[in-house]
Design a protein around this motif. Structure first.
Motif, PDB file in Angstrom:
ATOM      1  N   VAL A 562       0.856  -1.199   0.000  1.00 40.49           N
ATOM      2  CA  VAL A 562       0.000   0.000   0.000  1.00 40.49           C
ATOM      3  C   VAL A 562       0.884   1.239   0.000  1.00 40.49           C
ATOM      4  CG1 VAL A 562      -1.917  -1.120   1.192  1.00 40.49           C
ATOM      5  CG2 VAL A 562      -0.157   0.020   2.537  1.00 40.49           C
ATOM      6  N   PRO A 563       0.452   2.308  -0.691  1.00 44.31           N
ATOM      7  CA  PRO A 563       1.264   3.538  -0.690  1.00 44.31           C
ATOM      8  C   PRO A 563       1.394   4.099   0.717  1.00 44.31           C
ATOM      9  CG  PRO A 563      -0.408   3.594  -2.428  1.00 44.31           C
ATOM     10  CD  PRO A 563      -0.719   2.413  -1.568  1.00 44.31           C
ATOM     11  N   LEU A 564       2.595   4.585   1.038  1.00 49.26           N
ATOM     12  CA  LEU A 564       2.844   5.102   2.385  1.00 49.26           C
ATOM     13  C   LEU A 564       1.948   6.293   2.716  1.00 49.26           C
ATOM     14  CD1 LEU A 564       6.742   4.857   2.597  1.00 49.26           C
ATOM     15  CD2 LEU A 564       5.081   3.451   3.782  1.00 49.26           C
ATOM     16  N   VAL A 565       1.647   7.113   1.694  1.00 49.13           N
ATOM     17  CA  VAL A 565       0.787   8.280   1.938  1.00 49.13           C
ATOM     18  C   VAL A 565      -0.587   7.825   2.391  1.00 49.13           C
ATOM     19  CG1 VAL A 565      -0.282  10.277   0.844  1.00 49.13           C
ATOM     20  CG2 VAL A 565       2.036   9.639   0.225  1.00 49.13           C
ATOM     21  N   ASN A 566      -1.126   6.791   1.739  1.00 49.50           N
ATOM     22  CA  ASN A 566      -2.440   6.276   2.122  1.00 49.50           C
ATOM     23  C   ASN A 566      -2.409   5.636   3.501  1.00 49.50           C
ATOM     24  OD1 ASN A 566      -2.958   7.059  -0.450  1.00 49.50           O
ATOM     25  ND2 ASN A 566      -3.662   5.090  -1.204  1.00 49.50           N
ATOM     26  N   LEU A 567      -1.320   4.924   3.792  1.00 53.78           N
ATOM     27  CA  LEU A 567      -1.195   4.291   5.108  1.00 53.78           C
ATOM     28  C   LEU A 567      -1.142   5.341   6.204  1.00 53.78           C
ATOM     29  CD1 LEU A 567      -0.786   1.791   6.859  1.00 53.78           C
ATOM     30  CD2 LEU A 567       1.656   1.905   6.388  1.00 53.78           C
ATOM     31  N   SER A 584      -5.706  -4.195   5.559  1.00 56.49           N
ATOM     32  CA  SER A 584      -6.305  -4.474   4.253  1.00 56.49           C
ATOM     33  C   SER A 584      -7.327  -3.427   3.843  1.00 56.49           C
ATOM     34  CB  SER A 584      -6.974  -5.857   4.269  1.00 56.49           C
ATOM     35  OG  SER A 584      -8.028  -5.878   5.226  1.00 56.49           O
ATOM     36  N   ALA A 585      -7.772  -2.588   4.810  1.00 51.25           N
ATOM     37  CA  ALA A 585      -8.747  -1.548   4.487  1.00 51.25           C
ATOM     38  C   ALA A 585      -8.093  -0.279   3.957  1.00 51.25           C
ATOM     39  CB  ALA A 585      -9.571  -1.211   5.736  1.00 51.25           C
ATOM     40  N   VAL A 586      -6.763  -0.226   3.965  1.00 55.12           N
ATOM     41  CA  VAL A 586      -6.061   0.972   3.473  1.00 55.12           C
ATOM     42  C   VAL A 586      -6.194   1.034   1.954  1.00 55.12           C
ATOM     43  CG1 VAL A 586      -3.844   2.168   3.328  1.00 55.12           C
ATOM     44  CG2 VAL A 586      -4.432   0.878   5.382  1.00 55.12           C
ATOM     45  N   PRO A 587      -6.600   2.176   1.384  1.00 55.33           N
ATOM     46  CA  PRO A 587      -6.733   2.285  -0.081  1.00 55.33           C
ATOM     47  C   PRO A 587      -5.420   1.983  -0.782  1.00 55.33           C
ATOM     48  CG  PRO A 587      -7.711   4.185   1.000  1.00 55.33           C
ATOM     49  CD  PRO A 587      -6.990   3.415   2.064  1.00 55.33           C
ATOM     50  N   LYS A 588      -5.496   1.282  -1.910  1.00 55.27           N
ATOM     51  CA  LYS A 588      -4.282   0.851  -2.604  1.00 55.27           C
ATOM     52  C   LYS A 588      -4.000   1.628  -3.882  1.00 55.27           C
ATOM     53  CE  LYS A 588      -4.279  -3.909  -0.890  1.00 55.27           C
ATOM     54  NZ  LYS A 588      -5.353  -3.793   0.092  1.00 55.27           N
ATOM     55  N   GLU A 589      -4.842   2.633  -4.217  1.00 52.77           N
ATOM     56  CA  GLU A 589      -4.584   3.416  -5.413  1.00 52.77           C
ATOM     57  C   GLU A 589      -3.230   4.094  -5.329  1.00 52.77           C
ATOM     58  OE1 GLU A 589      -7.620   3.221  -4.367  1.00 52.77           O
ATOM     59  OE2 GLU A 589      -9.070   3.319  -5.996  1.00 52.77           O
ATOM     60  N   PRO A 615      -4.824  15.455   3.470  1.00 50.06           N
ATOM     61  CA  PRO A 615      -4.183  14.178   3.233  1.00 50.06           C
ATOM     62  C   PRO A 615      -5.156  13.069   2.841  1.00 50.06           C
ATOM     63  CG  PRO A 615      -4.421  14.548   5.579  1.00 50.06           C
ATOM     64  CD  PRO A 615      -4.972  15.762   4.886  1.00 50.06           C
ATOM     65  N   THR A 616      -6.490  13.328   2.928  1.00 49.22           N
ATOM     66  CA  THR A 616      -7.461  12.279   2.662  1.00 49.22           C
ATOM     67  C   THR A 616      -7.446  11.895   1.194  1.00 49.22           C
ATOM     68  OG1 THR A 616      -8.793  13.333   4.353  1.00 49.22           O
ATOM     69  CG2 THR A 616      -9.846  11.620   3.051  1.00 49.22           C
ATOM     70  N   SER A 617      -7.489  10.583   0.905  1.00 51.59           N
ATOM     71  CA  SER A 617      -7.479  10.128  -0.478  1.00 51.59           C
ATOM     72  C   SER A 617      -8.892  10.162  -1.042  1.00 51.59           C
ATOM     73  CB  SER A 617      -6.914   8.709  -0.538  1.00 51.59           C
ATOM     74  OG  SER A 617      -7.861   7.811  -0.004  1.00 51.59           O
ATOM     75  N   PRO A 618      -9.057  10.118  -2.382  1.00 52.91           N
ATOM     76  CA  PRO A 618     -10.382  10.134  -2.979  1.00 52.91           C
ATOM     77  C   PRO A 618     -11.244   8.972  -2.519  1.00 52.91           C
ATOM     78  CG  PRO A 618      -8.712  10.549  -4.633  1.00 52.91           C
ATOM     79  CD  PRO A 618      -7.996  10.178  -3.380  1.00 52.91           C
ATOM     80  N   ARG A 774      -4.959  -0.295  -9.484  1.00 55.32           N
ATOM     81  CA  ARG A 774      -3.553  -0.058  -9.849  1.00 55.32           C
ATOM     82  C   ARG A 774      -2.725  -0.013  -8.564  1.00 55.32           C
ATOM     83  NH1 ARG A 774      -1.912   2.685 -14.681  1.00 55.32           N
ATOM     84  NH2 ARG A 774      -3.496   2.541 -16.298  1.00 55.32           N
ATOM     85  N   VAL A 775      -1.950  -1.034  -8.304  1.00 52.30           N
ATOM     86  CA  VAL A 775      -1.107  -1.102  -7.106  1.00 52.30           C
ATOM     87  C   VAL A 775       0.305  -1.477  -7.529  1.00 52.30           C
ATOM     88  CG1 VAL A 775      -0.739  -2.213  -4.877  1.00 52.30           C
ATOM     89  CG2 VAL A 775      -3.059  -1.769  -5.669  1.00 52.30           C
ATOM     90  N   SER A 776       1.272  -0.659  -7.161  1.00 49.78           N
ATOM     91  CA  SER A 776       2.654  -0.931  -7.566  1.00 49.78           C
ATOM     92  C   SER A 776       3.342  -1.847  -6.563  1.00 49.78           C
ATOM     93  CB  SER A 776       3.436   0.388  -7.681  1.00 49.78           C
ATOM     94  OG  SER A 776       3.497   1.015  -6.419  1.00 49.78           O
ATOM     95  N   VAL A 777       4.418  -2.496  -7.014  1.00 44.99           N
ATOM     96  CA  VAL A 777       5.285  -3.269  -6.119  1.00 44.99           C
ATOM     97  C   VAL A 777       6.687  -2.688  -6.223  1.00 44.99           C
ATOM     98  CG1 VAL A 777       3.961  -5.411  -6.196  1.00 44.99           C
ATOM     99  CG2 VAL A 777       5.673  -4.986  -7.937  1.00 44.99           C
ATOM    100  N   LEU A 778       7.396  -2.647  -5.120  1.00 45.71           N
ATOM    101  CA  LEU A 778       8.717  -2.034  -5.102  1.00 45.71           C
ATOM    102  C   LEU A 778       9.735  -2.873  -5.868  1.00 45.71           C
ATOM    103  CD1 LEU A 778       8.819  -0.804  -1.403  1.00 45.71           C
ATOM    104  CD2 LEU A 778       8.285   0.515  -3.442  1.00 45.71           C
TER     105      LEU A 778
END
Length: 886
Positions: A562-567, A584-589, A615-618, A774-778
């Motif tokens: 999950v993106p750190l900003v969303n976390l 698992s409830a953290v948005p993954k966009e 800081p809130t995501s869409p 769309r979820v990236s992997v490092l």
């Protein structure tokens, strides 16, 4: 006071002296009193102004009172007739930037100078007036500025044109009225006037693409004589070509003949600019490149260092995408390796590395070693990047190339330089399996004597990921534990985490790891102690845990999906309660599109949401909105919200877009509506949705919008039930229905009686990509390997005739709606094959990884091999089905 210049002794030749050494603001302000003397000493006043300018440019701040006193004192110097002092006065007034109530003091003097017979006074007065004036005064002097633009003296004309360029940022409506005068100035014989006039005219018209195209087309017919203006025109021509090629289906480049003609210009700078422009064409062909590379090759043997540098730098960029086109220049570039200018030598060697063959690698490496210590870090980074590319091109040469990287890693260098080397070694380890053991040892030796904390922690993290997978993981433990003993707290904490990774992944090393981690319990830093305690308890050092829980292991040692900003945003909004935080409830966009609220400047309706600076995501905003509506509260957790899809054209009476909200068993369409007619009020606004072409969907509820005033966005919703967890698709037709009431413009009140009306909207499609996040992997390689081949599905597809591989890659990415990883969505120009890596999460929170291999197997016939790995074999099959149907 400024220190007097001291005569240098022979022993002091290398020492530098500054005439401003030791000056102080207070002393200079005292000296400024000479401006008030009845008999002005022009030379003395100029020296004092020089000191004041020096202080201002060194960042010295003047208080409001000090600045005002200096300004009024400087204005008294207008009575002096000394030309040099007058120019210093102009500079001082520009730097002080007087306030609006003070400007009036010098306005009359400046306007007098603007009409002076001395051209130097006129030019400088124009610059200063335009710098300090506001819109009100500008209208008064506009007539003088127009006259100055077409003045016979090029200094005055250039001053007016440059002032116009600056004023365009603050008073565009005034400057745009000067078009006729500026067009006349373009015909000037003075080089600088023509240059500045072209720059200003382009800025005036830059928002109108057609006007810019007409301007460029007319000027390319030969009216521009100034080499400077010609270079500017070449850049504008390139922009027109880029814009036209984006809109053209034929691929033709208008005005390309003009650029090719510029290659035969008598001015060197025009030739270089034209050659650079041609090489930067999108999808440039060999026929187009050949004349440009030919003239650049001639410049490689020029006696002027600046031409050699410009030519080799341009060829260096071309070599990244078209190495074969540059190979004819290799002999000329080899002679530049010994060039006295190290910048030229560096670019030459890196270009040769990109265009050379496998047999020339060793010879080039010897030549590079001779001058690496003589060049700046920024050029060393260029060399390192070229060596990395060469190693990936010729994997069999990895030993000599990695040894070179290891040697320069031990030498002195800054952070960015060392980081570039580390990044290169890491990439080579990942892409060349044979280089893994050698590369890891080189990294271990580097952290033994690394002065950069960030690099040490990055290397330790990489060792933790790759070290346990080697044939003998135990040999790395000594290097890692040395960091616990010798380094600062940040590196010690990273080393503890790395040791724990070895313990979790290599069962035979566990007892030895436990001994080392127990020693860390007595560390002076609490972060190190806490990590050691956490990992010891997780790994079961006291025998209480026989096997590490898979979820715990993945959380502590796996990659964060999950993106750190969303976390961070989710953690901030989490309120302590008996219910634990749900990761698992953290948005993954990956991208959080800022959502506007209330009025928007355009006619298009904004989406409902939150402030752009919050800081809130869409997804959070949408989820909060939907959960507040009782009809949708039972739908469960929101999986994904799409980007807004426009259902109306721009500048129509009613602007409507829709956001698709995907739930496990439902889909909600949020229609964002805006009324753009001031004389109307809309009531009972609802969208009638026809789902006859979407058989798997059944409408369950809708929520109309009570009122829709002018330019005030509102939302209406329609919800459908769909098969649970499956990617159902279909087409929906939409009809906007409402009651129209006329509004009195004078009172703003609406009539009581209204008329029913309707407005046809565009159709809406629900596609398979709507069900994938769309979820990236490092680290795609690690994620791919950890997913395992159990649920892997591989198949090949023919994509038919395509203009390029890039078009095919983009099409498949759009069909799947997944996140490209590691920049693999960018396809090199004229590439015949390409590999693209995608990652995402399928509805039901199932992770999916995709490896796409493209190739051109005929005349523009594109073939694709699709490999899918996921946590569920049914999802892997579904991805193949999506591509097959796409």
């Amino acid at each position: 006071m400024a220190q007097p210049l001291v005569k240098k002794d022979d022993d002091q030749e290398d020492e530098e002296y500054s005439p401003f050494l030791g000056i102080e603001k207070g002393a200079v302000l005292q000296e400024a009193r000479v401006f008030n003397d009845p008999q002005l000493d022009a030379r003395r006043c100029s020296q004092v102004i020089t000191k004041l300018l020096y202080l201002l440019n060194q960042g010295e701040t003047f208080t409001k009172i000090e600045a005002t006193e200096v300004f009024f004192a400087v204005t008294k110097l207008f009575q002096s007739k000394d030309t040099g002092l007058r120019r210093m006065v102009y500079l001082m007034i520009k730097e002080i930037s007087p306030s609006a109530d003070e400007v009036i003091i010098v306005t009359s003097s400046l306007m007098k100078d603007m009409n002076s017979k001395t051209d130097m006074y006129r030019a400088n007065a124009i610059r200063v007036l335009c710098r300090i004036t506001d819109g009100t005064l500008l209208t008064q002097i506009e007539r003088y500025l127009k006259q100055a633009i077409v003045d016979k003296n090029p200094v005055v004309a250039s001053a007016a044109l440059v002032s116009g360029i600056h004023l365009l940022q603050t008073n565009p409506e005034i400057v745009k009225r000067w078009t006729n005068e500026v067009q006349e100035a373009i015909q000037s014989r003075a080089a600088l006037v023509q240059f500045h006039a072209l720059a200003l005219l382009h800025q005036i018209r830059q928002s109108d693409r057609l006007a810019v195209s007409k301007l460029v087309t007319s000027l390319t017919k030969g009216s521009v004589r100034s080499p400077l203006a010609q270079c500017l025109l070449i850049r504008y021509t390139s922009q027109v070509i880029r814009d036209s090629s984006m809109n053209s289906q034929t691929g033709e480049r208008p005005l390309s003949d003009y650029l090719e003609a510029c290659l035969r210009h008598k001015a060197d700078m025009v030739i270089v600019e034209a050659a650079r422009a041609i090489t930067e064409f999108s999808g440039v062909t060999s026929r187009e490149l050949t004349p440009a590379i030919t003239v650049l090759q001639l410049f490689l043997s020029s006696s002027k260092p600046v031409l050699r540098f410009a030519a080799v730098r341009t060829l260096n960029k071309v070599a990244m995408t078209h190495p074969l086109a540059v190979t004819n220049c290799n002999i000329d570039m080899e002679s530049l390796i010994s060039d006295q200018n190290r910048s030229i030598a560096t670019l030459a060697i890196t270009t040769l590395l990109k265009t050379g063959n496998e047999s020339s690698v060793d010879r080039l490496m010897k030549q590079i070693s001779n001058f690496m210590s003589d060049i700046a870090d920024e050029f060393k980074i260029v060399v390192v990047d070229a060596i990395r590319s060469l190693c990936l091109k010729f994997p069999l040469k990895h030993r000599s190339l990695m040894n070179f990287l290891s040697n320069i890693l031990r030498e002195e260098g800054g952070f960015e330089y060392k980081k570039a080397i580390i990044d290169s070694i890491v990439i080579l380890i990942r892409d060349i399996p044979e280089a893994k053991e050698t590369g890891l040892f080189q990294l271990c030796e580097f952290i033994e004597d690394c002065e950069f904390t960030y690099l040490s922690t990055q290397v330790l993290h990489f060792l933790g990921n790759e070290g346990p997978k080697t044939s003998d993981p135990s040999k790395y433990i000594r290097y890692i534990y040395n960091r616990v003993i010798l380094e600062n707290a940040t590196v010690r904490a990273a080393a503890v985490s790395t040791l724990a990774k070895f313990g979790s992944m290599v069962e035979s090393l566990k007892p030895r790891i436990f001994v080392l981690l127990r020693r860390c319990l007595f560390d002076s830093d609490d972060e190190v102690r806490d990590r050691a305690t956490l990992y010891l308890n997780t790994l079961g050092w006291d025998g209480s845990v026989s096997e590490i829980d898979k979820g715990v292991k993945e959380f502590l040692f796996g990659a964060l999906d999950v993106p750190l900003v969303n976390l961070e945003a989710s953690l901030r909004s989490y309120e302590p309660s008996e219910e634990p935080f749900n990761l698992s409830a953290v948005p993954k966009e990956v991208k959080s599109q800022p959502l506007t609220e209330k009025k928007a400047p355009s006619k298009k309706p904004p989406t409902f949401g939150v402030s752009a600076n919050g800081p809130t995501s869409p997804v959070d905003a949408y989820e909060k909105l939907l959960s507040s509506i009782p009809e949708f509260s039972s739908f469960g957790q929101l999986f994904k919200s799409s980007a807004p899809v426009e259902l109306t054209e721009a500048e129509t009476e009613y602007a409507v877009n829709v956001v698709k909200h995907i739930f496990s068993g439902h889909i909600v369409f949020q229609y964002n509506c805006t009324n753009t007619i001031p004389e109307q009020l809309l009531e009972n606004v609802v969208v009638i949705v026809d789902a006859s072409e979407a058989e798997e969907f059944a409408e369950v509820t809708s929520k109309p919008l009570r009122t829709l005033p002018y330019d005030s966005p509102g939302q209406t919703f329609v919800a459908f039930k769909k098969p649970d967890g499956l990617p159902a698709t279909g087409r929906f037709s939409n009809l906007l229905k409402f009651i129209v009431k006329e509004v009195d413009p004078a009172t703003g009140e609406a009539e009581e009686e209204g008329v029913e009306d309707e407005y046809q909207l565009e159709d809406l499609e629900v596609v398979a990509a709507d069900y994938i996040l769309r979820v990236s992997v490092l680290n795609f390689k690690n994620a791919w390997e950890s997913m395992g081949p159990d649920c892997e599905r591989i198949d090949e597809y023919g994509l038919g005739v395509r203009e390029s591989l890039a078009e095919a890659v983009t099409a498949v990415i759009n069909i799947l709606g997944m996140q490209p990883c590691e920049g693999t969505d960018v396809v090199p120009n004229n590439a015949r094959s390409h590999t693209c890596l995608l990652s995402g999460v399928f509805i039901g929170n199932v992770k999916v990884l995709v490896r796409l291999s493209f190739g051109i197997d005929g005349p523009k016939q594109v073939a694709m091999k699709l490999a899918v790995r996921s946590e569920d074999e049914a999802i892997s099959d579904a991805i193949h089905e999506i591509v097959a149907n796409g």
